[in-house]
Design an enzyme around this catalytic site. Sequence first.
Site, PDB file in Angstrom:
ATOM      1  N   CYS A  94       0.852  -1.190   0.000  1.00  0.00           N
ATOM      2  CA  CYS A  94       0.000   0.000   0.000  1.00  0.00           C
ATOM      3  C   CYS A  94       0.883   1.233   0.000  1.00  0.00           C
ATOM      4  O   CYS A  94       2.101   1.135   0.098  1.00  0.00           O
ATOM      5  CB  CYS A  94      -0.943   0.005   1.198  1.00  0.00           C
ATOM      6  N   CYS A 103      -0.214   4.212   1.823  1.00  0.00           N
ATOM      7  CA  CYS A 103      -0.607   5.157   2.878  1.00  0.00           C
ATOM      8  C   CYS A 103       0.446   5.352   3.969  1.00  0.00           C
ATOM      9  O   CYS A 103       0.575   6.441   4.517  1.00  0.00           O
ATOM     10  CB  CYS A 103      -1.948   4.758   3.483  1.00  0.00           C
ATOM     11  N   CYS A 125      -3.945   6.019   0.221  1.00  0.00           N
ATOM     12  CA  CYS A 125      -3.504   4.783  -0.427  1.00  0.00           C
ATOM     13  C   CYS A 125      -3.312   4.949  -1.928  1.00  0.00           C
ATOM     14  O   CYS A 125      -3.032   3.989  -2.629  1.00  0.00           O
ATOM     15  CB  CYS A 125      -4.514   3.665  -0.162  1.00  0.00           C
ATOM     16  N   LYS A 180     -12.519  -4.730   1.384  1.00  0.00           N
ATOM     17  CA  LYS A 180     -11.989  -3.960   2.500  1.00  0.00           C
ATOM     18  C   LYS A 180     -12.927  -2.802   2.769  1.00  0.00           C
ATOM     19  O   LYS A 180     -13.115  -1.929   1.923  1.00  0.00           O
ATOM     20  CB  LYS A 180     -10.594  -3.447   2.153  1.00  0.00           C
ATOM     21  N   ARG A 223      -3.819   2.645  12.585  1.00  0.00           N
ATOM     22  CA  ARG A 223      -3.355   3.900  11.976  1.00  0.00           C
ATOM     23  C   ARG A 223      -2.374   4.605  12.894  1.00  0.00           C
ATOM     24  O   ARG A 223      -1.463   5.279  12.434  1.00  0.00           O
ATOM     25  CB  ARG A 223      -4.541   4.783  11.609  1.00  0.00           C
ATOM     26  N   ARG A 276     -11.129   7.528   3.758  1.00  0.00           N
ATOM     27  CA  ARG A 276     -10.851   6.561   2.695  1.00  0.00           C
ATOM     28  C   ARG A 276     -12.136   6.064   2.020  1.00  0.00           C
ATOM     29  O   ARG A 276     -12.122   5.043   1.334  1.00  0.00           O
ATOM     30  CB  ARG A 276     -10.101   5.358   3.269  1.00  0.00           C
ATOM     31  N   GLU A 332     -16.546  -6.710  -6.031  1.00  0.00           N
ATOM     32  CA  GLU A 332     -15.106  -6.498  -5.822  1.00  0.00           C
ATOM     33  C   GLU A 332     -14.350  -7.826  -5.922  1.00  0.00           C
ATOM     34  O   GLU A 332     -13.296  -7.924  -6.544  1.00  0.00           O
ATOM     35  CB  GLU A 332     -14.841  -5.880  -4.435  1.00  0.00           C
ATOM     36  N   LYS A 352     -12.073  -7.851   5.175  1.00  0.00           N
ATOM     37  CA  LYS A 352     -11.488  -7.081   6.268  1.00  0.00           C
ATOM     38  C   LYS A 352     -12.404  -5.943   6.658  1.00  0.00           C
ATOM     39  O   LYS A 352     -12.855  -5.238   5.755  1.00  0.00           O
ATOM     40  CB  LYS A 352     -10.134  -6.540   5.796  1.00  0.00           C
ATOM     41  N   SER A 380      -7.060  -4.328  13.998  1.00  0.00           N
ATOM     42  CA  SER A 380      -6.564  -3.754  15.249  1.00  0.00           C
ATOM     43  C   SER A 380      -7.677  -3.414  16.244  1.00  0.00           C
ATOM     44  O   SER A 380      -7.540  -3.670  17.437  1.00  0.00           O
ATOM     45  CB  SER A 380      -5.732  -2.513  14.921  1.00  0.00           C
TER      46      SER A 380
HETATM   47  C1  PBG Z   1      -3.267   0.004   4.867  1.00  0.00           C
HETATM   48  C2  PBG Z   1      -3.854  -0.943   5.867  1.00  0.00           C
HETATM   49  C3  PBG Z   1      -4.715  -0.659   6.950  1.00  0.00           C
HETATM   50  C4  PBG Z   1      -4.862  -1.859   7.661  1.00  0.00           C
HETATM   51  C5  PBG Z   1      -4.112  -2.811   6.988  1.00  0.00           C
HETATM   52  N1  PBG Z   1      -3.538  -2.228   5.862  1.00  0.00           N
HETATM   53  C6  PBG Z   1      -5.303   0.607   7.428  1.00  0.00           C
HETATM   54  C7  PBG Z   1      -6.258   1.372   6.638  1.00  0.00           C
HETATM   55  O1  PBG Z   1      -6.760   0.970   5.592  1.00  0.00           O
HETATM   56  O2  PBG Z   1      -6.510   2.475   7.096  1.00  0.00           O
HETATM   57  C8  PBG Z   1      -5.638  -2.026   8.924  1.00  0.00           C
HETATM   58  C9  PBG Z   1      -5.189  -3.157   9.781  1.00  0.00           C
HETATM   59  C10 PBG Z   1      -5.700  -3.116  11.182  1.00  0.00           C
HETATM   60  O3  PBG Z   1      -6.508  -2.250  11.567  1.00  0.00           O
HETATM   61  O4  PBG Z   1      -5.269  -3.986  11.951  1.00  0.00           O
HETATM   62  N2  PBG Z   1      -4.041   0.288   3.772  1.00  0.00           N
END
Ligand code: PBG
Length: 321
Positions: A115, A117, A125, A191, A201, A213, A229, A244, A270
Amino acid sequence: MKPTRLRGNQLIRDLVKEVAISMNDIVYPLFMVEGTGIREEISSLKDQYHLSVDALEKEIPFLKEKGIKYLILFGSPNEKDAEATPAYAKDGIVQQAIRKIKSLDMGMYVITDVCLCQYKSDGHCCKFHPDGTIDLEASLELLSKVALSHAEAGADMVAPSDMMDGRIGNMRETLDENGFGHVPIMSYSAKYASNYYGPFREAANSAPAFGDRRAYQMDYANREEAMREMELDVMEGADILMVKPAMPYLDILRTGKDTFNLPMAAYQVSGEYAMLRLAVDQGIVDEKAILESLIAIKRSGADIIITYFAKEIVRLLEVYN
Ligand code: PBG
């Protein structure tokens, strides 16, 4: 037939059990930072650490002892720029980390998050046109460049998490043309623009500097959109489809599993980890709830689970199985 007949004691319950998890299902996220001698707990993610590349010499044997075989790497460099150059630099932290883990030769399978970001000054991203719309062509070119640099450093699998249209096809072509036709792509296909990414983040220092986003991540009210998707990713050559976050999206996982003949991955993100961690640590729910969450994700169709609980699973399985 009386359903309770098959619940009389542990032996019969084990005999008819449908789902079990093992460390062959589990992927553990690692957060790489610059510097030396760094193993710092991430304030928003208890028992998860920012690691410098040299710290992997101790960390990898420790993780192996915990039964972990599969890793997904994230990078958080000090300097970010408009072109996300630290994302594809030959000596970028993820590229260095891949080489380090491979040189330790402990049988770890290395997946990389692809990615922009964490590497772009605006924390997005993708790249934008001056009018604020997404510059798809420039974004795809950059993302493929990142994936190729990971493969060149020795990554076993790449996992694009950006959600740009057409990225899987573009990346597949780039990898194939450069001799990496054997490297699978695990696509973050569905996602969602989720509120559960907050602690990540902070961990990856990737909160967007402006806006959010929602222009590229999915609306959490939508299910059919997730199927579209996934279908596109299948057509473009994805090897594994990911949903996710995980727990609030088990319906998406199940439909994906039943619709496409591909392995499914789920990312217990997370915020999901932080909530459950807190509740367990405060004695509000029993720690067995951690296993329950993972079993539920697998039962819903996940062949692969990315989880911050990875280090505890072997112990939990020993205690409660
Ligand atoms: C980056 C990415 C993110 C996560 C994984 N890859 C954050 C986002 O999209 O803001 C989140 C993973 C997590 O919250 O554990 N694009």
